[in-house]
Design an enzyme around this catalytic site. Structure first.
Site, PDB file in Angstrom:
ATOM      1  N   THR A  16     -25.912 -20.070 -22.132  1.00 52.86           N
ATOM      2  CA  THR A  16     -26.356 -20.600 -23.421  1.00 52.86           C
ATOM      3  C   THR A  16     -25.829 -22.011 -23.683  1.00 52.86           C
ATOM      4  O   THR A  16     -26.202 -22.628 -24.678  1.00 52.86           O
ATOM      5  CB  THR A  16     -25.917 -19.683 -24.577  1.00 52.86           C
ATOM      6  N   TYR A 154      -6.241 -17.717 -14.922  1.00 53.18           N
ATOM      7  CA  TYR A 154      -7.593 -18.233 -14.676  1.00 53.18           C
ATOM      8  C   TYR A 154      -7.779 -18.564 -13.193  1.00 53.18           C
ATOM      9  O   TYR A 154      -8.781 -18.169 -12.581  1.00 53.18           O
ATOM     10  CB  TYR A 154      -7.828 -19.480 -15.524  1.00 53.18           C
TER      11      TYR A 154
END
Length: 264
Positions: A16, A154
């Protein structure tokens, strides 16, 4: 080189905004029909509208689902059972002190960044293998090789998806299904810009100053000496999804500006 993906379908997870939307736009420009995904219907609808503005003749649909969960992946799979191209882009990041990162945070990052890609690839690769054509990509990062001390949790996930990518390429050996990892460096995505804007406001500096310092201070080995745009990363992804990339598989395709100080 003329990349033509007419007749091909693509799913881009987490698309998106940022790199995901840029990849979806690039694939649509090349003629592929694309499926966008996001966690809310409003975000998905906004992204579809933006893509149609940028590529008026595009064929695009959207699915709202939280792909960081098994249920969310099942929703996407049930809505769109098959695809020719799968871009495993959905991911989260956040700087956090190693000693302050609890088990729940590690698990959240693993579920969103790794297991979403595993679940989707496990399903869609079957159809690609049966049809003997497909393209699967995992959005990794230079942080997979250059683990950042401020985001160990991460970096771990990006190393993991790179391993899955290489292994899946071997699983699909001898077929016309290619599997590759894309390794961006610091990119001017929506999430990164929001983080830098916050830092700029706190420091009373311009976004441009903070952005330049970020590259110089946190990624001093960068040869590019600037952040990449989402479109620059998308260009590599579109090529890897093309017919022309038929001999590129099991690779880690770097778009990180030379941060990783090796030639391999």
């Amino acid at each position: 080189m003329q990349i033509d993906l007419h007749g091909r379908s693509a799913i881009i997870s987490g698309s998106t905004a940022g790199i995901g939307l840029a990849i979806a736009t690039g694939l649509a420009r090349a003629g592929a029909s694309v499926t966008l995904t996001g966690r809310t219907q409003a975000r998905v609808d906004d992204a579809i509208a933006q893509l149609k503005r940028d590529v008026p003749d595009s064929r695009v649909q959207g699915v709202a689902a939280d792909l960081g969960t098994r249920e969310g992946c099942d929703t996407l799979i049930q809505t769109v059972p098959d695809t020719d191209i799968l871009i495993n882009n959905v991911g989260i990041f956040a700087p956090q002190d190693f000693f302050e990162t609890d088990d729940d945070t590690w698990e959240q990052f693993f579920q969103v960044n790794v297991m979403s890609a595993v679940r989707l690839s496990r399903h869609y690769a079957r159809g690609m293998k049966e049809r003997d054509w497909g393209r699967i990509q995992f959005l990794s990062s230079e942080s997979a090789l250059n683990i950042p001390s401020e985001m160990v949790h991460y970096g771990m996930t990006k190393s993991a998806v790179q391993s899955v990518s290489r292994g899946l390429a071997k699983v699909l050996s001898g077929t016309q299904v290619t599997v590759n990892a894309i390794l961006p460096g610091p990119t001017r995505s929506e999430g990164v810009l929001e983080m830098l804007k916050k830092n700029a406001e706190e420091q009373g500096r311009t976004l441009e100053e903070v952005e330049a310092d970020f590259v110089q201070q946190t990624r001093p080995t960068s040869i590019l000496q600037r952040m990449a745009s989402p479109e620059e990363v998308a260009n590599m992804s579109v090529y890897a999804a093309s017919e022309q990339a038929s001999a590129t598989t099991g690779a880690a395709l770097r778009v990180e500006g030379g941060i990783v100080d090796t030639m391999a």
